[in-house]
Every structure is written in structure tokens, then in C-alpha cells.
Design a protein around this motif. Sequence first.
Motif, PDB file in Angstrom:
ATOM      1  N   ASN A  41       0.685  -1.269   0.002  1.00 25.72           N
ATOM      2  CA  ASN A  41      -0.220  -0.360   0.248  1.00 25.72           C
ATOM      3  C   ASN A  41       0.658   1.344   0.129  1.00 25.72           C
ATOM      4  O   ASN A  41       2.422   1.489   0.000  1.00 25.72           O
ATOM      5  CB  ASN A  41      -1.098  -0.032   1.644  1.00 25.72           C
ATOM      6  N   ASP A  42       0.079   2.515  -0.074  1.00 26.45           N
ATOM      7  CA  ASP A  42       1.277   3.344  -0.250  1.00 26.45           C
ATOM      8  C   ASP A  42       1.883   4.207   0.669  1.00 26.45           C
ATOM      9  O   ASP A  42       2.590   5.142   0.752  1.00 26.45           O
ATOM     10  CB  ASP A  42       0.001   4.515  -0.280  1.00 26.45           C
ATOM     11  N   ALA A  43       1.409   2.887   2.010  1.00 31.16           N
ATOM     12  CA  ALA A  43       2.827   3.225   3.564  1.00 31.16           C
ATOM     13  C   ALA A  43       4.562   1.990   3.521  1.00 31.16           C
ATOM     14  O   ALA A  43       4.919   2.351   4.070  1.00 31.16           O
ATOM     15  CB  ALA A  43       2.260   2.772   4.894  1.00 31.16           C
TER      16      ALA A  43
ATOM     17  N   HIS B 180       3.466  -0.877   3.275  1.00 28.80           N
ATOM     18  CA  HIS B 180       2.738  -2.521   3.764  1.00 28.80           C
ATOM     19  C   HIS B 180       2.756  -3.372   3.157  1.00 28.80           C
ATOM     20  O   HIS B 180       1.739  -3.190   2.580  1.00 28.80           O
ATOM     21  CB  HIS B 180       2.102  -2.280   4.656  1.00 28.80           C
TER      22      HIS B 180
END
Length: 80
Positions: free
Chosen positions: A35-37, A39
Motif C-alpha cells: 500500500n501507500d505506506a 505495508h
Amino acid sequence: MVQIDDAYLGGERSDGSTGRGTTGKTPFVAAVSVNDAGHPLYLKLTSVSAFASEVIGRWACRHLEPGCLVVSDGWRVLPA
């Protein structure tokens, strides 16, 4: 974003060879969508016949969405 890398599984060292050329190893592609983070969301492990541009190109067409961002460690067999 999908992070991919090459890997091997198994391998008997009966002939004394080491590393990528060791007999009995199964090559596979490890792909992780993040994901964008950063993860991990999904993991896909796929055995392949070889780490050749043509083989990995077919793998990419079959398993990656068009236009996705692919990140690797500079793996030369990846299609541009």
C-alpha cells in the motif's frame, strides 16, 4: 506498487556447486503488492522455468496489472 525479486527453493549440493547454478534448485518469482505506506497487501510466489527476459515477460503479462509500478533491485530480465 509491486515489489518483485528472483529466488530459488531447494537444491541438493551433491555436485559441489553453489549459488544460482546449484543443481536441483527451483527458480521462482516473489511479488509483493504494497500500500501507500509500504505495508504488504498480497504475496504471490510463482515457479518459472528460467530467469530469462522472455519467460519473465510472459510472467509479467499474466500476473501484473497494466500500468502498475514495479520495483526491483535492478533485475535485468524485467521488461521495460
